[in-house]
Design a protein around this motif. Structure first.
Motif, mmCIF file in Angstrom:
data_model
loop_
_atom_site.group_PDB
_atom_site.id
_atom_site.type_symbol
_atom_site.label_atom_id
_atom_site.label_comp_id
_atom_site.label_asym_id
_atom_site.label_seq_id
_atom_site.Cartn_x
_atom_site.Cartn_y
_atom_site.Cartn_z
ATOM 1 N N THR A 134 19.761 -29.232 1.234
ATOM 2 C CA THR A 134 19.264 -30.543 0.801
ATOM 3 C C THR A 134 17.888 -30.415 0.154
ATOM 4 O OG1 THR A 134 20.505 -31.621 2.583
ATOM 5 C CG2 THR A 134 18.713 -32.871 1.574
ATOM 6 N N ILE A 135 17.016 -29.617 0.773
ATOM 7 C CA ILE A 135 15.677 -29.414 0.215
ATOM 8 C C ILE A 135 15.756 -28.700 -1.129
ATOM 9 C CG2 ILE A 135 13.477 -28.236 0.584
ATOM 10 C CD1 ILE A 135 13.854 -28.685 3.565
ATOM 11 N N VAL A 136 16.641 -27.713 -1.231
ATOM 12 C CA VAL A 136 16.779 -26.960 -2.483
ATOM 13 C C VAL A 136 17.224 -27.878 -3.619
ATOM 14 C CG1 VAL A 136 18.175 -25.206 -3.640
ATOM 15 C CG2 VAL A 136 17.155 -24.720 -1.409
ATOM 16 N N PHE A 137 18.254 -28.672 -3.372
ATOM 17 C CA PHE A 137 18.733 -29.575 -4.423
ATOM 18 C C PHE A 137 17.699 -30.656 -4.744
ATOM 19 C CE2 PHE A 137 23.027 -28.056 -3.067
ATOM 20 C CZ PHE A 137 23.401 -27.528 -4.290
ATOM 21 N N PHE A 138 16.955 -31.074 -3.735
ATOM 22 C CA PHE A 138 15.914 -32.075 -3.982
ATOM 23 C C PHE A 138 14.829 -31.509 -4.899
ATOM 24 C CE2 PHE A 138 11.753 -33.836 -2.840
ATOM 25 C CZ PHE A 138 11.961 -35.170 -3.149
ATOM 26 N N ILE A 139 14.409 -30.270 -4.662
ATOM 27 C CA ILE A 139 13.365 -29.661 -5.492
ATOM 28 C C ILE A 139 13.866 -29.457 -6.918
ATOM 29 C CG2 ILE A 139 12.002 -27.564 -5.819
ATOM 30 C CD1 ILE A 139 11.833 -27.311 -2.798
ATOM 31 N N ILE A 140 15.100 -28.985 -7.047
ATOM 32 C CA ILE A 140 15.645 -28.777 -8.393
ATOM 33 C C ILE A 140 15.789 -30.117 -9.120
ATOM 34 C CG2 ILE A 140 17.652 -27.977 -9.688
ATOM 35 C CD1 ILE A 140 18.086 -25.865 -7.550
ATOM 36 N N GLY A 141 16.298 -31.123 -8.406
ATOM 37 C CA GLY A 141 16.429 -32.440 -9.031
ATOM 38 C C GLY A 141 15.086 -33.034 -9.404
ATOM 39 N N LEU A 142 14.081 -32.838 -8.530
ATOM 40 C CA LEU A 142 12.747 -33.347 -8.832
ATOM 41 C C LEU A 142 12.155 -32.656 -10.055
ATOM 42 C CD1 LEU A 142 10.406 -35.182 -7.969
ATOM 43 C CD2 LEU A 142 9.582 -33.302 -6.519
ATOM 44 N N SER A 143 12.399 -31.349 -10.172
ATOM 45 C CA SER A 143 11.883 -30.635 -11.348
ATOM 46 C C SER A 143 12.550 -31.125 -12.631
ATOM 47 C CB SER A 143 12.096 -29.132 -11.183
ATOM 48 O OG SER A 143 13.486 -28.826 -11.125
ATOM 49 N N VAL A 144 13.833 -31.458 -12.556
ATOM 50 C CA VAL A 144 14.513 -31.993 -13.744
ATOM 51 C C VAL A 144 13.950 -33.361 -14.104
ATOM 52 C CG1 VAL A 144 16.739 -32.783 -14.648
ATOM 53 C CG2 VAL A 144 16.610 -30.676 -13.308
ATOM 54 N N ILE A 145 13.702 -34.194 -13.090
ATOM 55 C CA ILE A 145 13.144 -35.528 -13.358
ATOM 56 C C ILE A 145 11.751 -35.421 -13.970
ATOM 57 C CG2 ILE A 145 12.344 -37.651 -12.252
ATOM 58 C CD1 ILE A 145 14.615 -37.328 -10.239
ATOM 59 N N ALA A 172 12.640 -23.356 -5.154
ATOM 60 C CA ALA A 172 13.835 -23.586 -4.337
ATOM 61 C C ALA A 172 14.442 -22.271 -3.855
ATOM 62 C CB ALA A 172 14.865 -24.384 -5.137
ATOM 63 N N ALA A 173 14.450 -21.257 -4.730
ATOM 64 C CA ALA A 173 15.000 -19.958 -4.345
ATOM 65 C C ALA A 173 14.158 -19.302 -3.258
ATOM 66 C CB ALA A 173 15.092 -19.050 -5.569
ATOM 67 N N ILE A 174 12.837 -19.418 -3.370
ATOM 68 C CA ILE A 174 11.958 -18.826 -2.352
ATOM 69 C C ILE A 174 12.181 -19.499 -0.998
ATOM 70 C CG2 ILE A 174 9.556 -18.558 -1.652
ATOM 71 C CD1 ILE A 174 8.841 -18.207 -4.594
ATOM 72 N N ILE A 175 12.270 -20.817 -1.003
ATOM 73 C CA ILE A 175 12.507 -21.543 0.252
ATOM 74 C C ILE A 175 13.865 -21.171 0.841
ATOM 75 C CG2 ILE A 175 12.859 -23.836 1.237
ATOM 76 C CD1 ILE A 175 10.810 -24.899 -0.712
ATOM 77 N N TYR A 176 14.872 -21.058 -0.012
ATOM 78 C CA TYR A 176 16.219 -20.727 0.467
ATOM 79 C C TYR A 176 16.247 -19.339 1.109
ATOM 80 C CZ TYR A 176 21.190 -19.631 0.357
ATOM 81 O OH TYR A 176 22.455 -19.251 0.703
ATOM 82 N N ILE A 177 15.653 -18.362 0.433
ATOM 83 C CA ILE A 177 15.661 -16.993 0.962
ATOM 84 C C ILE A 177 14.831 -16.896 2.236
ATOM 85 C CG2 ILE A 177 14.967 -14.618 0.473
ATOM 86 C CD1 ILE A 177 15.617 -15.149 -2.460
#
Length: 236
Positions: A134-145, A172-177
């Motif tokens: 959820t956090i990963v998709f939120f960060i990616i979506g926020l960067s797109v916005i 997002a990748a750093i947080i995921y890993i």
């Protein structure tokens, strides 16, 4: 202490002994169900074994090979109370990993506790994975916005939009890993290990501990606490 060697008894001739036995084939010979009743020629040792089992005492058997020492020792397992069997569980000690915590529970309960702990750890792992995604998709979506120029008459990508999106993906990748590969070890340590396991209807264990050195009797030590960087083996 029981000497199972004893003095040799004078046996009657085989022909005279067979003539007195009332059976036609070995199939008619009744074999006792209990192992202690199958021992022949060690009446004194059998009596001592029975008393030791009833009183829960130790017995030392001394005798030549083939005199029935192991058979007598194994027969004690059939006479020991099964309700006294216990499971042993080993827990991780966060204060000192080299001194794990030991818990003793009734027979059959150890596996239930370990399975419950594994299920709980799996549930926490799944919840953590869902939260991370959820956090990963939120960060990616926020960067797109943020990459859009919302002040323009028609929303369009900013000139630095690729950098913003790339930065969001990198974060997002750093947080995921970091969250995926750093927490699993701690979660695995929190799951206890089942050191000794029994079932309620299981016979007491018998271990034929014959060896020429301590390694043969006790096994090799696999715990290595001196490695660093997470490579050391857990004490439990």
């Amino acid at each position: 202490m029981v000497d199972t060697a004893g003095e040799p008894e004078e046996l009657p001739p085989v022909d005279s002994w067979i003539s007195k036995v009332d059976f036609r084939s070995t199939a008619e010979v009744k074999i006792p169900e209990r192992l202690v009743d199958q021992v022949i020629g060690q009446e004194h040792a059998v009596e001592v074994i029975r008393k030791a089992s009833e009183q829960k005492r130790h017995v030392m058997l001394i005798g030549d090979p083939g005199t029935g020492k192991s058979m007598l020792a194994r027969s004690m397992t059939e006479m020991l109370p099964r309700e006294d069997l216990q499971d042993i569980i080993v827990y991780h000690n966060p204060e000192d990993p080299n001194e794990p915590k030991i818990r003793v529970v009734p027979a059959g309960k150890g596996r239930e506790i370990v399975n419950a702990q594994k299920a709980e750890a799996m549930q926490r792992r799944e919840q953590k994975a869902s939260m991370v995604m959820t956090i990963v998709f939120f960060i990616i979506g926020l960067s797109v916005i943020l990459s859009y120029n919302w002040g323009a008459p028609t929303p369009e990508f900013r000139t630095d939009a690729p950098n913003i999106i790339l930065f969001g993906i990198l974060v997002a990748a750093i947080i995921y890993i970091a969250t995926r590969y750093t927490g699993h070890r701690q979660e695995n340590l929190m799951v206890p290990k089942l050191l000794v396991s029994h079932t309620p209807d299981e016979m007491p264990p018998f271990v034929d501990a014959t060896g020429s050195h301590a390694g043969a009797l006790l096994g090799d030590v696999k715990h290595d606490p001196f490695q660093s960087g997470g490579l050391e083996t857990p004490a439990h």
